[in-house]
Design a protein around this motif. Structure first.
Motif, mmCIF file in Angstrom:
data_model
loop_
_atom_site.group_PDB
_atom_site.id
_atom_site.type_symbol
_atom_site.label_atom_id
_atom_site.label_comp_id
_atom_site.label_asym_id
_atom_site.label_seq_id
_atom_site.Cartn_x
_atom_site.Cartn_y
_atom_site.Cartn_z
ATOM 1 N N TRP A 600 71.075 -56.860 -8.082
ATOM 2 C CA TRP A 600 71.834 -56.577 -9.303
ATOM 3 C C TRP A 600 72.473 -57.859 -9.847
ATOM 4 C CZ3 TRP A 600 70.238 -52.294 -11.072
ATOM 5 C CH2 TRP A 600 69.899 -51.248 -10.215
ATOM 6 N N GLY A 603 73.941 -59.012 -15.792
ATOM 7 C CA GLY A 603 73.482 -58.484 -17.086
ATOM 8 C C GLY A 603 72.662 -57.193 -16.985
ATOM 9 N N ASP A 604 72.402 -56.696 -15.776
ATOM 10 C CA ASP A 604 71.543 -55.498 -15.615
ATOM 11 C C ASP A 604 72.229 -54.251 -16.184
ATOM 12 O OD1 ASP A 604 69.589 -56.915 -14.422
ATOM 13 O OD2 ASP A 604 70.157 -56.390 -12.355
ATOM 14 N N ASP A 605 71.354 -53.383 -16.890
ATOM 15 C CA ASP A 605 71.913 -52.161 -17.495
ATOM 16 C C ASP A 605 71.852 -51.038 -16.446
ATOM 17 O OD1 ASP A 605 72.762 -50.108 -19.021
ATOM 18 O OD2 ASP A 605 71.108 -50.179 -20.491
ATOM 19 N N LEU A 606 72.883 -51.038 -15.668
ATOM 20 C CA LEU A 606 72.923 -50.075 -14.554
ATOM 21 C C LEU A 606 72.904 -48.624 -15.029
ATOM 22 C CD1 LEU A 606 75.476 -51.176 -11.825
ATOM 23 C CD2 LEU A 606 73.132 -50.462 -11.530
ATOM 24 N N ASP A 607 73.625 -48.341 -16.059
ATOM 25 C CA ASP A 607 73.770 -46.957 -16.531
ATOM 26 C C ASP A 607 72.432 -46.359 -16.955
ATOM 27 O OD1 ASP A 607 76.332 -47.429 -15.982
ATOM 28 O OD2 ASP A 607 77.092 -47.210 -18.031
ATOM 29 N N SER A 608 71.665 -47.140 -17.721
ATOM 30 C CA SER A 608 70.364 -46.619 -18.190
ATOM 31 C C SER A 608 69.428 -46.373 -17.019
ATOM 32 C CB SER A 608 69.696 -47.631 -19.142
ATOM 33 O OG SER A 608 70.495 -47.814 -20.242
ATOM 34 N N TYR A 680 74.799 -45.480 -7.335
ATOM 35 C CA TYR A 680 75.305 -46.142 -8.548
ATOM 36 C C TYR A 680 76.542 -46.979 -8.200
ATOM 37 C CZ TYR A 680 77.335 -46.734 -13.193
ATOM 38 O OH TYR A 680 77.887 -47.278 -14.314
ATOM 39 N N LYS A 684 76.961 -50.892 -8.497
ATOM 40 C CA LYS A 684 78.022 -51.453 -9.351
ATOM 41 C C LYS A 684 78.834 -52.490 -8.568
ATOM 42 C CE LYS A 684 79.956 -50.921 -13.463
ATOM 43 N NZ LYS A 684 79.171 -51.204 -14.661
ATOM 44 N N GLN A 687 76.885 -55.564 -7.974
ATOM 45 C CA GLN A 687 76.823 -56.384 -9.203
ATOM 46 C C GLN A 687 78.121 -57.176 -9.362
ATOM 47 O OE1 GLN A 687 76.722 -54.240 -12.937
ATOM 48 N NE2 GLN A 687 74.931 -55.414 -13.593
#
Ligand SMILES: Nc1nc2c(ncn2[C@@H]2O[C@H](COP(=O)(O)OP(=O)(O)OP(=O)(O)O)[C@@H](O)[C@H]2O)c(=O)[nH]1
Length: 829
Positions: A600, A603-608, A680, A684, A687
């Motif tokens: 992670w 800049g990674d879009d974790l939510d999507s 998740y 997070k 990250q």
């Protein structure tokens, strides 16, 4: 019921010793031991080759004396010195000393002792003598002839009258020889005496009331009259003796000459073995004042004797049958005997042997009854034959039943053994045929007869038993065949189930989203293969075509059930199901499109990614919830399985079933939600950790270098450590070049995450401590504002000397301060 008397054993023995027995006693009872007497004197089997002589006459007229002299018998005689008295009472029987002649000594006709009853007994005994004797001796004193002695005339009348009554219905008109023995003959010529008697007889005959058919008959039609005179026994003993000898010789003369005393035509046609029965019947008829009908008496005798003979020969046969029955009983009891042993012990050729036993019995019967009325003996023979045949058939059937029972037990055991094999179908029908052949051969061998008559006799029994055995054997084989089919089918179902399980697992691992579509083809081919193999096995089991079709139908259903069972079983545990779902989630969330684990980055879009992964996983859960399999079969499969006529059988097969109920699916969704949330959160945090690492200040690296300078020197000086460093550094370099260092770092950091604050605290503590240390030769001064330095100790000085760093710790340095500073440090972090 006949009144009979029976002698004690001792009396009978005495009678036998004397050679005579009382046939009818004074009370008119017939002696039941006469039959035994006839056996004991050796006349029982004489058949018709014997004669009966009876003597009648006045009391004490020398009858017994005459019989003793003529036939060598030992009848008791009167002792003249003790006066005249009655010696012979009733009727006595003896046998000629050397010849087959039965001799009857009758009670005197004018018995004083009997009084008024004398006439009655005289009639009865005369009638009896006429019925049984070929020759009736009428003993008379010569001087009484022509003197019209009442007793004599009455005696002659009785004889004629009773004889007429006796033989009026006898078509054969068997004559009786009336031998007049004139005793104490002195002067008058015998011819004259004879003429006188003849005249008396004719006159009496004329005076008799005769049946119409005998109206014109004469005495000679019924009697042969013969006259013999004997000289005075006391006065002319020599002449008496000679005359007696002469008469004796006449009785013992053989052949059928005209002067023979026993012409063939006078026989009473009563075989010696039937004499007692005949005599008994006659006597009982006479005694009960019934009319004696000789033909019916003969028929009665034939009936009785044929029955007796039939019984006798039957029991002989029965004993033989009984012996065989005992063998069968023994074999039945020893049911543990195996089938081969049983065959050895069975009665071979039982049919033929039984037939021979019956034929021997029939021959004996024919032989014994040939002198009796043929229609009576034939009728009895039929009954005898039926009786023996019934017993022989029962015996024959028993033996076949024994073979049948043992054969079925043997078959059952062997068939169960066949069915219990790991591959029960293998050569099943061939083995069954061999077993059946073995049992059938034994059954047929045991049932076989070589004699045509025996074959015919036992044909029905054999057919019945063979049909019964066939039915039972088929039932048994079909039962075992069904078991074998079930077992075989079950094996294929389980095999197919196991294959499906492997396919299911593999597909779950590789392509879970399209799991059912992906399974269709390999499962179709697995089922087709199983059906083909099953078809081959069914051929070995020899299953009928129509049965085969129903087996295939059932098997298809079982396949469906097994697949459902296996799929449900595999996903029955929530943890297993969750492992697949989690793997799916992880493959979407934790790995990139190439399947490489994600590191992670800030800049990674974790939510999507999280939402997509969750959707994918939920979609998998929905897919797994309901199985939808469509099995299709190749065109040539029907042909290969030889079931072309049942086109509908191998159409496509749909297997649809629910794996997860709504409740269970909701529970799984909840667990999945928890798992996803955790993943998740972890992602997070990871990250954020990497973000923190990228913010470590540059001076920290310088500090690390300064602090680690001594360690670096130590490494450079130590060849072992140096070598290790030389190995580790290229690896680190490669990792950096391959851009894998982030991942490694991330892993280390994530693992060490909990220790980092502490590490930083330690580092800061070291930095503060450095303020109390003297400036190192390298010129770096780490002395802090702390007032009180730590007192020098030997160990501290030594350490300082070794490392070149002198530690000075302030007195007020307390744990509270460390804690406060660790907190501050953690807060600034
Ligand atoms: N005078 C004479 N006496 C005889 C003759 N035969 C026998 N007796 C005698 O007659 C007596 C009677 O003889 P049995 O032979 O007992 O006479 P029976 O007729 O048998 O006598 P029951 O049996 O009592 O009727 C005996 O004493 C004999 O010795 C014979 O031919 N002449």
């Amino acid at each position: 019921m006949a009144r009979v008397e029976s002698l004690t054993t001792e009396d009978y023995r005495q009678s036998l010793e004397n050679g005579f027995i009382q046939l009818v006693n004074y009370e008119e009872e017939f002696n039941s031991q006469v039959s035994q007497f006839i056996r004991d004197v050796g006349l029982y089997n004489a058949d018709l080759d014997y004669h009966v002589v009876a003597v009648m006459g006045c009391q004490s007229s020398g009858k017994s004396t005459l019989l003793n002299l003529l036939f060598g018998t030992q009848f008791r005689t009167m002792d003249a010195n003790t006066g005249r008295y009655q010696v012979t009472q009733g009727i006595w029987l003896s046998k000629d000393k050397d010849f087959p002649i039965l001799v009857l000594d009758l009670e005197g006709t004018d018995s004083r002792e009997r009084g008024e009853e004398a006439a009655s007994f005289e009639r009865k005994s005369t009638l009896f003598a006429l019925a049984v004797a070929d020759v009736l001796i009428v003993n008379m004193w010569a001087q009484d002839v022509g003197r019209y002695v009442a007793a004599n005339l009455a005696l002659l009348r009785t004889v004629l009258e009773l004889n007429l009554q006796l033989f009026q219905n006898d078509r054969e008109h068997r004559k009786t020889k009336l031998l007049f023995v004139l005793r104490d003959h002195v002067e008058t010529s015998l011819d004259l005496l004879a003429k006188t008697i003849r005249t008396d007889l004719e006159e009496t005959w004329k005076g008799l009331q005769k049946p119409s058919q005998f109206e014109n008959s004469t005495v000679e039609n019924f009697f042969e009259l013969r006259f013999v005179s004997l000289p005075h026994m006391v006065l002319k003993p020599e002449e008496f003796k000679a005359a007696v000898t002469d008469l004796k010789n006449q009785f013992h003369k053989k052949g059928n000459s005209p002067d023979s005393m026993f012409p063939e035509s006078y026989r009473r046609l009563v075989a010696a073995d039937g004499f007692t029965t005949y005599a008994n019947n006659i006597w009982e008829t006479i005694r009960s004042n019934k009319e004696v009908d000789i033909p019916s008496q003969r028929e009665m005798l034939a009936t009785v004797r044929c029955e007796e003979i039939a019984d006798e020969v039957y029991w002989n046969a029965h004993h033989k049958f009984q012996e065989w029955n005992e063998i069968l009983d023994m074999l039945k009891r020893n049911s543990k005997d195996n089938f081969e042993h049983l065959k050895e012990k069975l009665i071979h050729d039982l049919g033929d042997q039984s037939w021979q036993v019956m034929m021997e019995a029939i021959d004996a019967y024919n032989n014994g009854t040939k002198r009796y009325i043929s229609n009576v003996s034939e009728a009895k023979k039929v009954k005898l034959q039926e009786r023996m045949e019934a017993e022989a058939k029962e015996l024959y059937l028993r033996q076949l039943s024994l073979v049948e029972e043992h054969g079925l037990l043997f078959l059952e055991k062997e068939l169960e053994h066949l069915a219990s094999r790991a591959t029960p179908w293998l050569n099943f029908q061939t083995q069954v045929s061999k077993l059946l052949e073995k049992v059938w051969k034994t059954l047929r061998d045991i049932a076989s007869c070589s004699l045509e008559d025996a074959k015919l006799l036992f044909k029905e029994v054999r057919q019945f038993k063979e049909e019964e055995f066939e039915q039972r054997e088929q039932k048994l084989v079909e039962r075992v065949r069904r078991n074998v089919v079930d077992k075989t089918t079950q094996l294929f179902v389980e095999k197919t189930g196991a294959k499906f399980r492997n396919l299911f697992i593999a597909t779950l691992e590789n392509n879970p989203q399209d799991i059912w579509q992906s399974l269709n083809r390999p499962l179709s081919s697995t089922i087709s293969e199983s059906l083909k193999e099953l078809s081959t096995c069914l051929n070995e089991i020899c299953v009928d075509e129509d049965v085969k079709i129903s087996i295939f139908r059932n098997t298809m259903e079982k396949f469906k059930e097994e697949i459902e069972l296996r799929a449900k079983d595999l996903l029955s545990s929530n943890s297993v199901t969750m492992s697949y779902l989690c793997r799916k989630f992880d493959s979407c969330f934790r790995k990139d499109s190439r399947g490489v684990p994600r590191v992670w980055k800030p800049g990674d879009d974790l939510d999507s990614l999280y939402l997509d992964a969750k959707q994918e996983t939920q979609s998998l859960l929905m897919t797994l919830s309901e199985a939808k399999l469509i099995i299709t079969f190749e065109e040539n499969l029907r042909e290969e399985m030889a079931i072309e006529n049942f086109s509908e059988l191998l159409d496509s097969l749909e297997i649809i079933f629910e794996i997860f109920s709504v409740e269970r699916r909701n529970a799984l969704e909840e667990k999945l939600e928890d798992y996803a949330k955790l993943a998740y959160t972890e992602a997070k945090r990871s990250q954020e950790t990497i973000h923190t690492r990228s913010q470590i200040p540059g001076w920290l690296y310088v500090a690390l270098f300064v602090l680690g300078f001594n360690e670096m020197k130590m490494v450079l000086r130590n060849p072992l450590l140096l070598l290790s460093m030389l190995l580790i550094l290229p690896v680190l370099y490669i990792l950096v070049q391959a851009n894998l260092h982030h991942m490694l770092l991330s892993m280390i950091l994530s693992k060490m995450e909990q220790y980092l604050p502490e590490s930083f605290n330690l580092l800061q503590r070291r930095m503060h401590s450095a303020a109390f240390m003297e400036t190192t030769p390298s010129g770096i001064n780490l002395q802090s504002s702390f007032d009180s330095p730590i007192p020098n100790r030997i160990r501290g000085n030594e350490t300082a000397k070794t490392t070149g760093i002198r530690l000075r710790k302030p007195n007020h340095f307390s744990e509270d301060t460390v804690t406060r500073r660790r907190r501050n440090s953690a807060g600034s972090e």
